[in-house]
Scaffold this active site. Structure first.
Site, PDB file in Angstrom:
ATOM      1  N   LEU A   8      -0.166  -7.358   9.373  1.00 11.01           N
ATOM      2  CA  LEU A   8       0.613  -8.515   8.922  1.00 11.01           C
ATOM      3  C   LEU A   8       1.818  -8.058   8.118  1.00 11.01           C
ATOM      4  O   LEU A   8       1.706  -7.176   7.272  1.00 11.01           O
ATOM      5  CB  LEU A   8      -0.251  -9.440   8.072  1.00 11.01           C
ATOM      6  N   GLY A  49      -8.154  -4.462   4.920  1.00  6.48           N
ATOM      7  CA  GLY A  49      -6.920  -5.025   4.368  1.00  6.48           C
ATOM      8  C   GLY A  49      -6.376  -6.101   5.297  1.00  6.48           C
ATOM      9  O   GLY A  49      -7.089  -7.031   5.662  1.00  6.48           O
ATOM     10  N   ASP A  50      -5.133  -5.946   5.689  1.00  2.75           N
ATOM     11  CA  ASP A  50      -4.519  -6.904   6.615  1.00  2.75           C
ATOM     12  C   ASP A  50      -4.296  -6.266   7.987  1.00  2.75           C
ATOM     13  O   ASP A  50      -3.395  -6.649   8.710  1.00  2.75           O
ATOM     14  CB  ASP A  50      -3.210  -7.445   6.037  1.00  2.75           C
ATOM     15  N   GLU A  51      -5.139  -5.303   8.315  1.00  2.23           N
ATOM     16  CA  GLU A  51      -5.032  -4.614   9.610  1.00  2.23           C
ATOM     17  C   GLU A  51      -6.147  -5.070  10.539  1.00  2.23           C
ATOM     18  O   GLU A  51      -7.317  -5.115  10.160  1.00  2.23           O
ATOM     19  CB  GLU A  51      -5.118  -3.104   9.412  1.00  2.23           C
TER      20      GLU A  51
END
Length: 170
Positions: A8, A49-51
């Protein structure tokens, strides 16, 4: 099949400014959007995380993977309505296609990440395919970064001043 490494764009600032609860709500919405965009037989996972990562079968051509990447970017770039806030994020994606980008899971994931890194460095909110040339550039950059970190740690930089003068105008 193809492996998509998805990150993201702008997520860190949401966590920093609106808190982790808002960030968690966005991650739940991202998961829902990914699942609704993908087919039932595709695999979607949060890596941390945002992965995120997606594995899509029946990829007959690079263009098919490109259409899927654009579809994912569009879905993840729609505004998020979280706790009275309207948030705009983007997504960057790296694509590794089997067997050209690797023959095992570890290599394919790594190469999708290399392509993702390139997508982020080229302006974000886009995608890149893994290529052998891209891998060479990635390795060279990592080598330079490692050398710079080592030089900083060992204080081996030597600073020189050299004036820049226009010969015609002094």
């Amino acid at each position: 099949f193809a492996v998509f490494s998805i990150d993201l764009d702008g997520f860190k600032s949401v966590n920093d400014t609106l808190g982790h609860q808002t960030g968690d709500a966005i991650l739940r919405e991202v998961s829902a959007r990914l699942l609704s965009t993908m087919r039932e037989e595709d695999v979607v996972a949060r890596m941390g995380g945002d992965e995120f990562c997606a594995i899509v079968s029946d990829i007959a051509h690079y263009r098919v993977a490109g259409r899927i990447a654009n579809k994912l970017i569009n879905a993840l770039s729609e505004p998020y309505h979280i706790k009275g806030n309207v948030l705009q994020l983007g997504a960057s994606i790296g694509v590794a296609i089997f067997p050209l980008a690797g023959l095992n899971a570890k290599t394919l994931l790594h190469h999708a990440d290399v392509a993702l890194y390139q997508a982020k460095s080229k302006g974000k909110n886009g995608f890149r395919y893994f290529t052998a040339r891209l891998n060479g550039e990635y390795r060279q950059r990592r080598s330079i970064e490692h050398g710079l970190r080592l030089a900083l740690k060992e204080q081996t930089f030597l600073l020189r001043y050299q004036a820049v003068v226009d010969v015609k105008t002094n």
